[in-house]
Design a protein around this motif. Structure first.
Motif, short mmCIF file in Angstrom:
data_model
loop_
_atom_site.label_atom_id
_atom_site.label_comp_id
_atom_site.label_asym_id
_atom_site.label_seq_id
_atom_site.Cartn_x
_atom_site.Cartn_y
_atom_site.Cartn_z
N ASN A 28 0.85 -1.19 0.00
CA ASN A 28 0.00 0.00 0.00
C ASN A 28 0.88 1.24 0.00
O ASN A 28 1.76 1.39 0.85
CB ASN A 28 -0.91 0.00 1.22
N LEU A 29 0.66 2.13 -0.95
CA LEU A 29 1.42 3.37 -1.07
C LEU A 29 0.59 4.53 -0.53
O LEU A 29 -0.64 4.48 -0.54
CB LEU A 29 1.78 3.63 -2.53
N VAL A 30 1.27 5.57 -0.09
CA VAL A 30 0.58 6.73 0.45
C VAL A 30 1.06 7.99 -0.27
O VAL A 30 2.18 8.44 -0.04
CB VAL A 30 0.83 6.87 1.98
N PRO A 31 0.22 8.54 -1.16
CA PRO A 31 0.59 9.81 -1.81
C PRO A 31 0.38 10.95 -0.82
O PRO A 31 -0.73 11.18 -0.36
CB PRO A 31 -0.39 9.89 -2.99
N LEU A 32 1.47 11.64 -0.47
CA LEU A 32 1.40 12.61 0.62
C LEU A 32 1.44 14.08 0.22
O LEU A 32 1.15 14.93 1.04
CB LEU A 32 2.57 12.37 1.61
N SER A 33 1.81 14.39 -1.00
CA SER A 33 1.99 15.80 -1.32
C SER A 33 1.11 16.22 -2.49
O SER A 33 0.49 15.40 -3.16
CB SER A 33 3.47 16.08 -1.67
N LYS A 34 1.09 17.51 -2.75
CA LYS A 34 0.34 18.04 -3.89
C LYS A 34 0.95 17.59 -5.21
O LYS A 34 0.33 17.73 -6.26
CB LYS A 34 0.27 19.56 -3.82
N ASP A 35 2.14 17.04 -5.17
CA ASP A 35 2.84 16.58 -6.36
C ASP A 35 2.75 15.07 -6.55
O ASP A 35 3.56 14.48 -7.27
CB ASP A 35 4.29 17.04 -6.34
N THR A 36 1.80 14.43 -5.88
CA THR A 36 1.54 13.00 -6.05
C THR A 36 0.05 12.78 -6.26
O THR A 36 -0.78 13.55 -5.81
CB THR A 36 2.01 12.18 -4.82
N ARG A 37 -0.26 11.71 -6.98
CA ARG A 37 -1.65 11.34 -7.23
C ARG A 37 -1.79 9.82 -7.12
O ARG A 37 -0.97 9.08 -7.66
CB ARG A 37 -2.11 11.73 -8.65
N ALA A 38 -2.83 9.36 -6.42
CA ALA A 38 -3.18 7.96 -6.44
C ALA A 38 -3.75 7.65 -7.82
O ALA A 38 -4.62 8.37 -8.30
CB ALA A 38 -4.20 7.65 -5.35
N VAL A 39 -3.23 6.62 -8.48
CA VAL A 39 -3.65 6.30 -9.84
C VAL A 39 -4.43 4.98 -9.89
O VAL A 39 -5.40 4.86 -10.62
CB VAL A 39 -2.43 6.21 -10.78
N LEU A 40 -4.01 4.00 -9.11
CA LEU A 40 -4.67 2.70 -9.12
C LEU A 40 -4.84 2.24 -7.68
O LEU A 40 -3.87 2.24 -6.90
CB LEU A 40 -3.82 1.69 -9.91
N CYS A 41 -6.05 1.85 -7.36
CA CYS A 41 -6.36 1.38 -6.01
C CYS A 41 -6.81 -0.07 -6.06
O CYS A 41 -7.28 -0.54 -7.09
CB CYS A 41 -7.45 2.24 -5.38
N GLY A 42 -6.72 -0.72 -4.92
CA GLY A 42 -7.20 -2.09 -4.80
C GLY A 42 -8.69 -2.10 -4.48
O GLY A 42 -9.47 -1.35 -5.07
N ASN A 43 -9.07 -2.89 -3.50
CA ASN A 43 -10.48 -3.04 -3.15
C ASN A 43 -11.12 -1.79 -2.60
O ASN A 43 -12.34 -1.66 -2.61
CB ASN A 43 -10.66 -4.19 -2.15
N SER A 44 -10.33 -0.88 -2.09
CA SER A 44 -10.87 0.38 -1.58
C SER A 44 -9.94 1.52 -1.98
O SER A 44 -8.79 1.30 -2.33
CB SER A 44 -11.02 0.35 -0.06
N SER A 45 -10.45 2.74 -1.92
CA SER A 45 -9.63 3.89 -2.31
C SER A 45 -8.49 4.15 -1.35
O SER A 45 -7.57 4.89 -1.66
CB SER A 45 -10.52 5.14 -2.43
N SER A 46 -8.51 3.51 -0.18
CA SER A 46 -7.40 3.69 0.76
C SER A 46 -6.27 2.69 0.51
O SER A 46 -5.23 2.76 1.15
CB SER A 46 -7.90 3.58 2.21
N TYR A 47 -6.46 1.76 -0.41
CA TYR A 47 -5.44 0.77 -0.74
C TYR A 47 -4.85 1.13 -2.11
O TYR A 47 -5.30 0.68 -3.15
CB TYR A 47 -6.04 -0.64 -0.76
N VAL A 48 -3.83 2.00 -2.10
CA VAL A 48 -3.24 2.56 -3.31
C VAL A 48 -2.05 1.69 -3.73
O VAL A 48 -1.13 1.47 -2.94
CB VAL A 48 -2.79 4.02 -3.07
N ILE A 49 -2.06 1.24 -5.00
CA ILE A 49 -0.97 0.38 -5.48
C ILE A 49 -0.19 1.01 -6.65
O ILE A 49 0.77 0.43 -7.12
CB ILE A 49 -1.46 -1.03 -5.85
#
Length: 144
Positions: A28-49
């Protein structure tokens, strides 16, 4: 790259891609800044891959499993959807290059031409402080 363009990263990467094969057990990855974006998630939006990042005009994708990174070396034989990998390569290079440089066995970047290449690293090979400092210097050069 402005915010409007950066907000389209998922649209670009998933263009013509009906699904993406799950490889192993992605972390699970955590995009922390304004210069990152979650692109692909698993079963929920909090599971970023898959996370996209920007730095100046530079672009980076970080995957939660190294199997996706390995697919960049030969996207036509990728275990994942080849179109997905090709779209990732197109986004990362801003449509300019598909030449891959695998950093797994590179010990120093002093004599390595990284200009115009997509750099990949699966994260399993430890890198020295010298290597990481070289990488930061290269990134700073391209940011200015």
């Amino acid at each position: 790259m402005n915010d409007q363009e950066f907000n389209r990263v998922a649209e670009i990467i998933f263009n013509g891609v009906p699904s993406v094969t799950k490889l192993g057990s992605p972390g699970n990855l955590v995009p922390l800044s304004k210069d990152t974006r979650a692109v692909l998630c698993g079963n929920s939006s909090s599971y970023v891959i898959l996370v996209a990042a920007r730095f100046g005009q530079g672009r980076c994708l970080v995957f939660g499993h190294n199997g996706y990174v390995k697919s960049f070396e030969n996207p036509n034989d990728a275990a994942t959807d080849g179109q997905f990998i090709k779209n990732c390569m197109r986004w990362v290079s801003n449509g300019k290059s598909n030449e891959i440089l695998n950093l797994n066995s590179v010990k120093s970047l002093n004599n390595v031409n990284v200009n115009g290449k997509i750099l990949i690293w699966d994260g399993h090979k430890d890198k020295s402080g010298e290597f990481m400092n070289d990488l930061v210097m290269i990134l700073e050069f391209y940011l200015n």
